[in-house]
Design a protein around this motif. Structure first.
Motif, PDB file in Angstrom:
ATOM      1  N   ARG A 100      20.032  41.915 -33.722  1.00  0.00           N
ATOM      2  CA  ARG A 100      21.456  41.401 -32.599  1.00  0.00           C
ATOM      3  C   ARG A 100      22.733  42.572 -32.916  1.00  0.00           C
ATOM      4  N   THR A 101      23.127  42.747 -34.515  1.00  0.00           N
ATOM      5  CA  THR A 101      24.007  43.170 -35.064  1.00  0.00           C
ATOM      6  C   THR A 101      23.941  44.981 -35.677  1.00  0.00           C
ATOM      7  N   ALA A 102      25.304  45.490 -35.765  1.00  0.00           N
ATOM      8  CA  ALA A 102      25.176  46.672 -35.969  1.00  0.00           C
ATOM      9  C   ALA A 102      25.050  46.887 -37.473  1.00  0.00           C
ATOM     10  N   GLY A 103      24.039  47.805 -37.892  1.00  0.00           N
ATOM     11  CA  GLY A 103      24.183  47.991 -39.380  1.00  0.00           C
ATOM     12  C   GLY A 103      23.411  46.261 -40.057  1.00  0.00           C
ATOM     13  N   GLY A 104      22.492  45.556 -39.834  1.00  0.00           N
ATOM     14  CA  GLY A 104      21.354  44.538 -39.606  1.00  0.00           C
ATOM     15  C   GLY A 104      20.697  44.977 -40.563  1.00  0.00           C
ATOM     16  N   ARG A 105      20.499  44.168 -41.701  1.00  0.00           N
ATOM     17  CA  ARG A 105      19.988  44.840 -43.002  1.00  0.00           C
ATOM     18  C   ARG A 105      17.954  43.624 -42.401  1.00  0.00           C
ATOM     19  N   VAL A 106      17.016  44.328 -42.815  1.00  0.00           N
ATOM     20  CA  VAL A 106      16.084  43.505 -43.521  1.00  0.00           C
ATOM     21  C   VAL A 106      15.391  44.085 -44.599  1.00  0.00           C
ATOM     22  N   THR A 107      15.432  43.129 -45.870  1.00  0.00           N
ATOM     23  CA  THR A 107      14.608  43.767 -46.933  1.00  0.00           C
ATOM     24  C   THR A 107      13.217  42.809 -47.614  1.00  0.00           C
ATOM     25  N   VAL A 108      12.404  43.974 -47.996  1.00  0.00           N
ATOM     26  CA  VAL A 108      11.395  43.660 -47.927  1.00  0.00           C
ATOM     27  C   VAL A 108      11.089  42.915 -50.220  1.00  0.00           C
ATOM     28  N   HIS A 109      11.176  42.369 -50.604  1.00  0.00           N
ATOM     29  CA  HIS A 109      10.700  42.272 -51.857  1.00  0.00           C
ATOM     30  C   HIS A 109       8.656  41.840 -51.483  1.00  0.00           C
ATOM     31  N   LEU A 110       8.191  42.514 -53.111  1.00  0.00           N
ATOM     32  CA  LEU A 110       6.790  42.269 -52.796  1.00  0.00           C
ATOM     33  C   LEU A 110       6.907  42.463 -54.424  1.00  0.00           C
ATOM     34  N   THR A 111       5.433  41.191 -54.604  1.00  0.00           N
ATOM     35  CA  THR A 111       4.905  41.464 -56.552  1.00  0.00           C
ATOM     36  C   THR A 111       3.580  40.834 -56.363  1.00  0.00           C
TER      37      THR A 111
ATOM     38  N   HIS B 298       3.079  37.872 -53.021  1.00  0.00           N
ATOM     39  CA  HIS B 298       3.981  37.249 -52.776  1.00  0.00           C
ATOM     40  C   HIS B 298       4.817  38.383 -52.267  1.00  0.00           C
ATOM     41  N   VAL B 299       5.135  38.159 -50.996  1.00  0.00           N
ATOM     42  CA  VAL B 299       6.130  39.097 -49.911  1.00  0.00           C
ATOM     43  C   VAL B 299       7.006  38.197 -49.568  1.00  0.00           C
ATOM     44  N   GLU B 300       8.777  38.552 -49.685  1.00  0.00           N
ATOM     45  CA  GLU B 300       9.654  37.671 -49.125  1.00  0.00           C
ATOM     46  C   GLU B 300      10.964  38.696 -48.343  1.00  0.00           C
ATOM     47  N   VAL B 301      10.966  38.439 -47.420  1.00  0.00           N
ATOM     48  CA  VAL B 301      11.491  39.438 -46.082  1.00  0.00           C
ATOM     49  C   VAL B 301      12.650  38.395 -46.385  1.00  0.00           C
ATOM     50  N   THR B 302      14.071  39.268 -46.341  1.00  0.00           N
ATOM     51  CA  THR B 302      15.198  38.699 -46.115  1.00  0.00           C
ATOM     52  C   THR B 302      15.624  39.110 -45.126  1.00  0.00           C
TER      53      THR B 302
END
Length: 121
Positions: A46-57, A64-68
């Motif tokens: 919803r905001t300019a420059g918004g981020r989604v980060t995915v960590h996978l182990t 194990h997957v984590e989405v921040t």
């Protein structure tokens, strides 16, 4: 929404030679759902420059997957039983159904939240 295909391609490249096809399919489906939720229901989308980060182990027992994402003041991750006629609303229901474990947390020291899941390897 280019985030979902990019996340799927990245995870596929890392896991294709390590997981059985059914486990890989489950990881990619759940990753798609959680990234879609992050973009759709958080400030990341919803905001300019918004981020989604995915960590996978990857480990011998599970992936194990984590989405921040950037979090949201108006929504929190929750499982809802989907309406059979609805076009959406199945994301966390599928995670709850297919993952061996999952959860979510807010980041108290910074804005944001994470949703994680595990799939047996």
């Amino acid at each position: 929404m280019s985030s979902v295909p990019a996340a799927r391609a990245w995870a596929h490249g890392l896991l294709a030679v390590r997981l059985a096809p059914t486990a890989l399919d489950d990881v990619l489906l759940l990753l798609s759902e959680v990234v879609t939720n992050a973009v759709t229901h958080s400030d990341s989308g919803r905001t300019a420059g918004g981020r989604v980060t995915v960590h996978l182990t990857y480990g011998p027992e599970a992936v194990h997957v984590e989405v921040t994402d950037d979090g949201s003041a108006t929504s929190t991750p929750a499982v809802h039983v989907p309406d059979a006629d609805a076009d959406g609303g199945r994301g966390l229901w599928l995670v709850d159904l297919l993952a061996t474990a999952w959860g979510s947390s807010r980041h108290d020291d910074e804005a944001g939240r994470s949703v994680w899941f595990q799939v047996a390897g």
